[in-house]
Write a protein that holds these residues in place. Structure first.
Motif, PDB file in Angstrom:
ATOM      1  N   SER A 104       0.820  -1.223   0.000  1.00 58.37           N
ATOM      2  CA  SER A 104       0.000   0.000   0.000  1.00 58.37           C
ATOM      3  C   SER A 104       0.846   1.263   0.000  1.00 58.37           C
ATOM      4  CB  SER A 104      -0.952  -0.001   1.211  1.00 58.37           C
ATOM      5  OG  SER A 104      -1.782  -1.131   1.186  1.00 58.37           O
ATOM      6  N   SER A 105       1.875   1.269  -0.782  1.00 52.86           N
ATOM      7  CA  SER A 105       2.774   2.419  -0.864  1.00 52.86           C
ATOM      8  C   SER A 105       2.934   2.900  -2.303  1.00 52.86           C
ATOM      9  CB  SER A 105       4.149   2.050  -0.291  1.00 52.86           C
ATOM     10  OG  SER A 105       4.065   1.789   1.098  1.00 52.86           O
ATOM     11  N   ASN A 109       3.173  10.884   3.211  1.00 49.56           N
ATOM     12  CA  ASN A 109       1.853  10.743   2.615  1.00 49.56           C
ATOM     13  C   ASN A 109       1.125  12.068   2.451  1.00 49.56           C
ATOM     14  OD1 ASN A 109       1.910   7.870   2.396  1.00 49.56           O
ATOM     15  ND2 ASN A 109       1.568   7.735   4.601  1.00 49.56           N
ATOM     16  N   ASN A 121       4.187   4.492   7.052  1.00 49.24           N
ATOM     17  CA  ASN A 121       3.308   5.659   7.220  1.00 49.24           C
ATOM     18  C   ASN A 121       4.056   6.983   7.121  1.00 49.24           C
ATOM     19  OD1 ASN A 121       0.942   3.978   7.893  1.00 49.24           O
ATOM     20  ND2 ASN A 121       2.110   3.512   9.743  1.00 49.24           N
ATOM     21  N   HIS A 170       2.383   1.610   3.599  1.00 45.11           N
ATOM     22  CA  HIS A 170       1.543   2.823   3.635  1.00 45.11           C
ATOM     23  C   HIS A 170       2.383   4.101   3.604  1.00 45.11           C
ATOM     24  CE1 HIS A 170      -1.861   0.218   4.621  1.00 45.11           C
ATOM     25  NE2 HIS A 170      -1.078  -0.373   5.512  1.00 45.11           N
TER      26      HIS A 170
END
Length: 329
Positions: free
Chosen positions: A273-274, A327, A324, A296
């Motif tokens: 998910s990146s 983003n 994370n 992410h």
């Protein structure tokens, strides 16, 4: 996914496709086994017909129902090639599959699943002097979607519902020449493409070509040029040598040009998910010490201050980006 898991998954897919192709006939025989509704719906003599012919005797060839029904679709198929049902229905769609290319002592292997390779030159030369497995519902649309996959001592595994154009972009070359070599001086590479991945014009073109390695997870690299040229090796004859490697996780690199040119002359690893934005991780790990991007991460919008030179969230990344991260614009 570990190397062992990937290998087991490929073996399971290979066995499933083999069994599906074998179901086209009741009993094995030395010659080709062709469903009555395929190859133009007429018997195929040893010399072949306008729809299907063989490089050798056709030994071990299996063509399931409703396949190869366009003139010129499945000519010069190598011994042992297998084609599922409703596949290879376009001009030159599956010619020269898994052949030896006239080279004594060479090997070639090609399996095509169901509802696959329906497009102009879709899977021509897949597995010629190499190894190619294409799953169900893959390599459809446009032209040359998976042409040359795994040819010249390369190894290519394409999952289900992968490498389709899906009307994204210019309708061609979705997974053209992945893991291929040049037949003369450079062997092909090794690539594994997961289910639902590499859909879009030029989405994964040239990936792992010329001796490189690349693994792409499920539902990844979807978009115009999303993973174009990832981990391509050195072109023959240019006088340089380098290693290229790329690993892309599940649900990553889903945007136009998201991860193009990553891992060339270096190594690039993107987790799950990146890199889901335009230009997000292009050139990551390319000709540098390597790039590792966590889960992410790198999903931020590109900097378009200079429209001629957009800069993605993790453009040309070198080093480690954790989970994370990056983003936001």
């Amino acid at each position: 996914m570990s190397t062992t898991s990937r290998t087991l998954a490929c073996i399971v897919a290979l066995v499933a496709l083999s069994l599906a192709g074998a179901a086209a006939v009741a009993k094995p025989s030395p010659g080709p086994q062709i469903a009555a509704s395929s190859c133009g719906g007429s018997p195929v003599p040893p010399s072949g017909n306008a729809f299907c012919s063989f490089e050798g005797t056709g030994e071990g060839v299996v063509i399931a129902q409703n396949s190869c029904n366009v003139e010129g679709a499945c000519l010069l198929i190598g011994n042992g090639a297998r084609i599922g049902h409703d596949s290879c229905n376009a001009e030159v769609a599956c010619t020269i599959l898994g052949t030896l290319n006239g080279v004594a002592g060479a090997s070639g292997f090609s399996i095509i699943g169901n509802r696959s390779c329906n497009g102009l030159e879709a899977c021509t030369q897949a597995g010629t002097q190499g190894f190619s497995v294409i799953g169900d519902g893959s390599c459809n649309g446009g032209e040359a979607a998976c042409a040359g996959a795994g040819q010249s001592k390369g190894t290519s595994y394409i999952g289900n519902d992968a490498c389709n154009n899906l009307n994204i972009g210019a309708s061609h070359n979705t997974c053209l020449f992945i893991a291929s070599g040049d037949f003369d001086t450079v062997d092909g590479g090794h690539i594994v493409i997961g289910n639902g991945s590499c859909n879009g014009s030029s989405a994964c073109t040239f990936g792992a070509q010329f001796g490189a390695t690349s693994t792409i997870g499920n539902n990844a690299c979807n978009g115009l040029g999303a993973c174009f040229d990832v981990a391509q090796g050195p072109f023959p004859g240019i006088g340089v040598d380098f290693q290229s490697a790329s690993v892309i996780g599940n649900a990553s690199c889903n945007a136009d040009s998201a991860c193009q040119f990553a891992g060339i002359g270096g190594s690039s690893a993107m987790a799950n998910s990146s890199c889901n934005n335009q230009f997000a991780c292009e050139f990551a790990g390319t000709f540098n010490a390597g790039s590792t991007i966590g889960n992410h991460s790198c999903n931020g919008a590109p900097d378009l201050t200079d429209p001629q030179l957009p800069v993605g969230a993790c453009d040309a990344n070198e080093g480690v980006v954790g989970n994370n991260q990056k983003n936001s614009p």
